[in-house]
Design a protein around this motif. Structure first.
Motif, PDB file in Angstrom:
ATOM      1  N   GLU A   1      -4.361  -7.291  -7.670  1.00  0.00           N
ATOM      2  CA  GLU A   1      -4.678  -8.493  -6.890  1.00  0.00           C
ATOM      3  C   GLU A   1      -3.643  -9.577  -7.147  1.00  0.00           C
ATOM      4  O   GLU A   1      -3.223 -10.291  -6.229  1.00  0.00           O
ATOM      5  N   ALA A   2      -3.199  -9.692  -8.404  1.00  0.00           N
ATOM      6  CA  ALA A   2      -2.226 -10.726  -8.778  1.00  0.00           C
ATOM      7  C   ALA A   2      -0.856 -10.476  -8.145  1.00  0.00           C
ATOM      8  O   ALA A   2      -0.059 -11.418  -7.993  1.00  0.00           O
ATOM      9  N   LEU A   3      -0.573  -9.221  -7.772  1.00  0.00           N
ATOM     10  CA  LEU A   3       0.715  -8.898  -7.157  1.00  0.00           C
ATOM     11  C   LEU A   3       0.797  -9.355  -5.703  1.00  0.00           C
ATOM     12  O   LEU A   3       1.892  -9.487  -5.145  1.00  0.00           O
ATOM     13  N   ASP A   4      -0.357  -9.592  -5.098  1.00  0.00           N
ATOM     14  CA  ASP A   4      -0.395 -10.042  -3.704  1.00  0.00           C
ATOM     15  C   ASP A   4       0.024 -11.504  -3.638  1.00  0.00           C
ATOM     16  O   ASP A   4      -0.571 -12.358  -4.303  1.00  0.00           O
ATOM     17  N   GLU A   5       1.042 -11.788  -2.866  1.00  0.00           N
ATOM     18  CA  GLU A   5       1.583 -13.154  -2.806  1.00  0.00           C
ATOM     19  C   GLU A   5       0.743 -14.091  -1.947  1.00  0.00           C
ATOM     20  O   GLU A   5       0.948 -15.306  -1.963  1.00  0.00           O
ATOM     21  N   ARG A   6      -0.190 -13.532  -1.193  1.00  0.00           N
ATOM     22  CA  ARG A   6      -1.063 -14.378  -0.382  1.00  0.00           C
ATOM     23  C   ARG A   6      -2.060 -15.119  -1.278  1.00  0.00           C
ATOM     24  O   ARG A   6      -2.454 -14.607  -2.333  1.00  0.00           O
TER      25      ARG A   6
END
Length: 205
Positions: A71-76
């Motif tokens: 989840e933390a890798l998602d830049e949104r």
């Protein structure tokens, strides 16, 4: 209508499920599964992430750690649902107070609120750092009820999942089911709403 409004965060105040669902599916694929996103979404709404781990016979703590990393890798970044700021403001204007009860960590919840200029509308955020049992266990709600000496008849729990309604009922407070998709049919709450505007109407009634 009520004085104390206890809000769920993800899926209720903020539209975070698209990001969360992508991370859940990615994590399950890393375990070698080929999950149906629609099925995972339904499980999350009807039950919880723990039920997802159980379905695939995975260790919940390890699964959660991997999910959070993805989840933390998602830049949104999640944004609030349309009308959220206005609804929270309406509570304050009516002399009420807003509280947040979330499985998201307090720091990131606070950050998201501050980005949209609505953190000042929240009296307290209760998150996993408080070390209460997860919803639907009502302990975290009862903590807020006791701390702020809330009148249970004037207190309402608002959320988009079955667990939010069950937690509210377990704590003996009123409940609002926020059902923007008509996905769950058997949730018995004091109020069933489909938009922030409908919740605002309850606040002002």
């Amino acid at each position: 209508m009520y004085q104390s409004y206890i809000w769920d965060f993800d899926g209720t105040l903020y539209d975070s499920y698209p990001i969360m669902l992508k991370a859940f599916v990615k994590t399950l694929k890393e375990y070698g599964f080929d999950p149906d996103p629609a099925e995972i979404y339904y499980i999350l709404k009807e039950s919880s992430s723990k039920e997802v781990a159980l379905k695939y016979n995975l260790d919940f703590k390890e699964f959660t750690r991997k999910f959070k990393a993805n989840e933390a890798l998602d830049e949104r970044l999640p944004v609030s649902f349309s009308g959220t700021k206005e609804t929270l403001t309406a509570v304050c204007e009516q002399g009420g107070k807003n509280y947040i009860l979330t499985h998201r960590d307090i720091f990131s919840t606070q950050e998201l609120l501050e980005r949209e200029g609505i953190s000042d509308l929240i009296t307290e955020i209760v998150g996993p750092e408080n070390n209460f049992p997860r919803k639907p266990n009502p302990t975290s709600l009862l903590y807020l009820v006791d701390k702020y000496q809330m009148d249970k008849k004037q207190t309402v729990m608002i959320g988009d999942r079955t667990m939010d309604v069950l937690a509210g009922k377990g704590a003996g407070v009123k409940t609002i089911f926020y059902d923007i998709e008509n996905l769950l049919k058997a949730v018995e709450a004091d109020h069933v709403t489909h938009s922030m505007k409908e919740i605002e109407q309850i606040i002002q009634s």
